[in-house]
Design an enzyme around this catalytic site. Structure first.
Site, PDB file in Angstrom:
ATOM      1  N   LYS A  41       5.052 -11.526  26.404  1.00 25.47           N
ATOM      2  CA  LYS A  41       5.125 -11.735  25.084  1.00 25.47           C
ATOM      3  C   LYS A  41       4.421 -10.895  24.407  1.00 25.47           C
ATOM      4  O   LYS A  41       4.039 -10.400  25.534  1.00 25.47           O
ATOM      5  CB  LYS A  41       4.688 -13.531  24.427  1.00 25.47           C
ATOM      6  CG  LYS A  41       4.813 -13.649  23.688  1.00 25.47           C
ATOM      7  CD  LYS A  41       5.860 -14.333  23.491  1.00 25.47           C
ATOM      8  CE  LYS A  41       6.551 -14.412  21.997  1.00 25.47           C
ATOM      9  NZ  LYS A  41       8.050 -14.778  21.584  1.00 25.47           N
ATOM     10  N   ASP A  65      10.054 -11.159  17.623  1.00 27.19           N
ATOM     11  CA  ASP A  65       9.455 -12.568  16.963  1.00 27.19           C
ATOM     12  C   ASP A  65       9.015 -12.338  15.431  1.00 27.19           C
ATOM     13  O   ASP A  65       9.716 -11.770  15.105  1.00 27.19           O
ATOM     14  CB  ASP A  65       8.247 -12.884  17.918  1.00 27.19           C
ATOM     15  CG  ASP A  65       8.315 -14.009  17.899  1.00 27.19           C
ATOM     16  OD1 ASP A  65       8.568 -15.313  18.319  1.00 27.19           O
ATOM     17  OD2 ASP A  65       7.297 -14.212  16.854  1.00 27.19           O
TER      18      ASP A  65
HETATM   19  P1  NDP Z   1      10.013 -14.868  10.808  1.00 28.88           P
HETATM   20  O1  NDP Z   1       9.188 -13.298  10.554  1.00 28.88           O
HETATM   21  O2  NDP Z   1      11.124 -14.347  10.705  1.00 28.88           O
HETATM   22  O3  NDP Z   1      10.249 -15.971   9.599  1.00 28.88           O
HETATM   23  C1  NDP Z   1       8.553 -16.967  10.062  1.00 28.88           C
HETATM   24  C2  NDP Z   1       9.128 -18.308   8.422  1.00 28.88           C
HETATM   25  O4  NDP Z   1       7.892 -19.191   9.426  1.00 28.88           O
HETATM   26  C3  NDP Z   1       8.233 -17.325   7.196  1.00 28.88           C
HETATM   27  O5  NDP Z   1       9.392 -17.824   6.405  1.00 28.88           O
HETATM   28  C4  NDP Z   1       6.755 -17.508   6.813  1.00 28.88           C
HETATM   29  O6  NDP Z   1       6.951 -17.842   5.821  1.00 28.88           O
HETATM   30  C5  NDP Z   1       6.737 -18.971   7.599  1.00 28.88           C
HETATM   31  N1  NDP Z   1       5.976 -18.907   8.022  1.00 28.88           N
HETATM   32  C6  NDP Z   1       4.669 -19.026   8.287  1.00 28.88           C
HETATM   33  N2  NDP Z   1       3.327 -19.584   8.572  1.00 28.88           N
HETATM   34  C7  NDP Z   1       3.736 -20.766   7.969  1.00 28.88           C
HETATM   35  C8  NDP Z   1       3.307 -22.004   7.513  1.00 28.88           C
HETATM   36  N3  NDP Z   1       1.971 -22.493   8.223  1.00 28.88           N
HETATM   37  N4  NDP Z   1       4.208 -22.786   6.777  1.00 28.88           N
HETATM   38  C9  NDP Z   1       5.159 -22.565   6.184  1.00 28.88           C
HETATM   39  N5  NDP Z   1       5.893 -21.181   6.528  1.00 28.88           N
HETATM   40  C10 NDP Z   1       4.986 -20.266   7.019  1.00 28.88           C
HETATM   41  O7  NDP Z   1       9.795 -15.541  12.220  1.00 28.88           O
HETATM   42  P2  NDP Z   1      10.733 -16.077  13.141  1.00 28.88           P
HETATM   43  O8  NDP Z   1      11.855 -17.175  12.112  1.00 28.88           O
HETATM   44  O9  NDP Z   1      11.425 -15.256  13.602  1.00 28.88           O
HETATM   45  O10 NDP Z   1       9.773 -17.857  14.260  1.00 28.88           O
HETATM   46  C11 NDP Z   1       9.718 -18.994  13.257  1.00 28.88           C
HETATM   47  C12 NDP Z   1       8.877 -19.405  15.053  1.00 28.88           C
HETATM   48  O11 NDP Z   1      10.410 -19.765  16.224  1.00 28.88           O
HETATM   49  C13 NDP Z   1       8.046 -18.961  15.607  1.00 28.88           C
HETATM   50  O12 NDP Z   1       7.211 -19.635  15.891  1.00 28.88           O
HETATM   51  C14 NDP Z   1       8.747 -17.590  17.093  1.00 28.88           C
HETATM   52  O13 NDP Z   1       8.500 -17.977  17.647  1.00 28.88           O
HETATM   53  C15 NDP Z   1      10.064 -18.738  17.188  1.00 28.88           C
HETATM   54  N6  NDP Z   1      10.817 -18.585  17.741  1.00 28.88           N
HETATM   55  C16 NDP Z   1      12.079 -17.281  16.904  1.00 28.88           C
HETATM   56  C17 NDP Z   1      12.947 -17.055  18.088  1.00 28.88           C
HETATM   57  C18 NDP Z   1      13.687 -15.896  17.478  1.00 28.88           C
HETATM   58  O14 NDP Z   1      14.712 -16.072  18.344  1.00 28.88           O
HETATM   59  N7  NDP Z   1      13.093 -15.064  16.212  1.00 28.88           N
HETATM   60  C19 NDP Z   1      13.405 -17.335  19.445  1.00 28.88           C
HETATM   61  C20 NDP Z   1      12.210 -18.860  19.756  1.00 28.88           C
HETATM   62  C21 NDP Z   1      11.339 -18.940  19.079  1.00 28.88           C
HETATM   63  P3  NDP Z   1       5.947 -16.431   5.186  1.00 28.88           P
HETATM   64  O15 NDP Z   1       7.220 -15.037   4.717  1.00 28.88           O
HETATM   65  O16 NDP Z   1       5.117 -16.522   3.737  1.00 28.88           O
HETATM   66  O17 NDP Z   1       5.489 -15.704   6.327  1.00 28.88           O
END
Ligand code: NDP
Length: 475
Positions: free
Chosen positions: A155, A195
């Protein structure tokens, strides 16, 4: 060893890790080998609360397996398993649009190469530090083992915040990040991906710079655009995979499905958006979603195309959704979203977003299933609360493995110089997510608690990694 005494000793020594050692969870760890290893981890990684949390959670659930396999201690497997093979930190200098020199810190943890080249995403977010990168790399090792593909765990990322940065600033940052990272990665060594904060655009800039420095066009990164070696279906893979896993869990453990269920999803990024799309396709109604500022509610169901346009194209806050869809409402504290009564809650935003208090409210309001799309979104006590209350609980390292699985397909595609169709990718993903559910469920039943899929996932992944470690000798 008297764990109460140990807790007190450690409490005296270092306040930081006392947090983990004085809660009920730690007092529950009984196996002397697990305890000894955990004590070392606490000493060596003091203050790294996310990493300690992840290691604790895994060691605690491995206890019954460790008891049955005394050879693991002889080979020092746990001591090696919890220590990353390599942690690289580096300076990332770049120049902003006003001509100011800015400096961020870059990370890459190469946690385990026991079953394949290091593999895991890059996170660009203000909160990134060595604890978060190590917890993610550690979890990734077990997750990748569950996919059935030959991928080790890694990572990386940076405390760079892409929010509010111009495309040129992001490009210059990515180029500077790769100017250092290229030394440590390679298509057979370490293959990073995206990520939080790293999507197709950032992967493109990183790939371009790697190619320029090394003069090699190889599959060194996944999550690439289709025009230069990406795989169709990667964008949707984590969300789709989560839904396939949860749907299978609903069917096997409760003889039901998403059909007609009220669902809430945290986040509105990559994972959350495509989870919304797939849940809707499977007949569920997604009534609430969030970003880090607040959440929206619409009892009629949130519209995928509208939210996608808002988040992916216009890059707006989720609050703007209410201006387009008048039946929806916006509330300005994202954590309060868990108070909405629902059948299924899918945590797709970030680590530790569901604490014990939120877990209790969810259960009181009748939630039947929890699915972790994000990594470690439930605190340890929240997870235990769900399991104790027989709530169907899909743990992250199994339920969100779809993303890395399709990244693994992308690696195969790149080395074979071929490309698959969306039907081939999606049917392989679905089949493999269901297989992961089956093996994790079988393992949970074998060790006495069918609701503890976390234990099932940890043991199933660890079994594979530890066998490889023993075969390969002390290295
Ligand atoms: P993104 O950056 O695309 O999206 C993250 C989202 O979560 C944004 O909408 C962000 O909002 C929101 N967010 C962050 N903190 C909070 C909070 N405290 N409460 C509510 N919403 C929040 O990331 P991903 O979707 O790629 O990843 C999300 C999770 O999934 C992470 O934990 C990642 O490690 C995991 N993951 C992702 C994979 C992937 O393929 N992308 C694979 C496996 C796991 P804002 O815009 O306001 O920051």
């Amino acid at each position: 060893m008297d764990i109460f005494l140990l807790s007190l000793i450690l409490l005296e020594k270092k306040k930081n890790y006392a947090i983990l050692l004085v809660n009920n969870e730690v007092i529950n760890m009984k196996n002397s080998y697990c305890l000894k290893v955990y004590e070392e981890v606490v000493k060596r990684n003091s203050g790294e609360k996310e990493f300690l949390q992840a290691v604790y959670e895994v060691l605690e659930s491995l206890e019954c397996y460790i008891e049955e396999h005394p050879e693991l201690e002889k080979h020092g497997v746990l001591e090696r398993f919890v220590e990353p093979e390599r942690l690289i930190t580096f300076r990332v200098p770049w120049v902003d649009d006003e001509g100011n020199v800015r400096v961020n810190r870059g990370y890459r943890v190469q946690f385990s190469s026991s079953i394949g080249p290091y593999k895991g995403g890059l996170r660009f977010h203000l909160s990134v530090n060595s604890s978060i990168i190590k917890f993610l790399g550690f979890e990734q090792t077990l997750k990748n083992a569950l996919t059935g593909l030959p991928m080790g765990g890694g990572k990386g990322g940076s405390d760079f915040d892409p929010k509010g940065k111009s495309d040129n600033e992001i490009m210059r940052f990515c180029q500077s990040y790769m100017n250092e990272l290229y030394r440590y990665i390679g298509e057979n060594t370490d293959v990073p991906a995206g990520d939080i904060g790293v999507g197709k655009k950032e992967i493109g800039y990183l790939f371009g710079q790697y190619k320029k420095i090394t003069n090699k066009f190889v599959g060194v990164l996944t999550g690439k655009d289709l025009s230069f070696g990406g795989i169709i279906g990667r964008t949707e893979a984590t969300g789709n995979g989560l839904c396939y896993f949860v749907n299978k869990m609903l069917k096997e453990m409760a003889n039901t499905s998403f059909l007609g269920k009220r669902v809430i999803i945290s986040g509105s990024g990559n994972v959350a958006l495509y989870t919304l799309k797939k849940v809707t396709e499977l007949g569920g109604v997604v009534i609430a979603m969030s970003d880090s500022n607040g959440y929206i509610v619409d009892e009629k169901g949130i519209d995928f195309e509208t939210l996608k346009e808002l988040k992916e194209v216009r890059k707006e806050r989720i609050s703007k959704y209410t201006e387009i869809i008048p039946t929806s409402k916006y509330f300005d504290t994202s954590s309060k979203m868990w108070t909405i009564p629902c059948d299924i809650a899918l945590a797709c935003a970030t680590q530790n977003e569901i604490d014990l208090e939120s877990a209790k409210v969810l259960v009181k309001n009748g939630v039947k299933a929890i699915g972790e799309g994000a990594n470690m979104p439930c605190t340890m006590d929240a997870t235990n609360y769900f399991i104790e209350n027989k709530i169907l609980y899909a743990p992250a390292k199994a339920a969100n493995a779809g993303g890395v699985m399709v990244s693994g397909f992308e690696m195969s595609q790149n080395s074979m110089r071929i490309s698959w169709t969306i039907d081939e990718v999606d049917s392989k993903l679905k089949q493999q997510m269901e297989t992961i559910f089956e093996s994790v469920y079988e393992c949970a039943k074998k060790y006495g608690n069918e609701y503890n899929l976390l234990l099932g996932a940890n043991i199933t992944g660890f079994e594979k990694v530890s066998k490889a470690m023993i075969f390969q000798g002390v290295c």
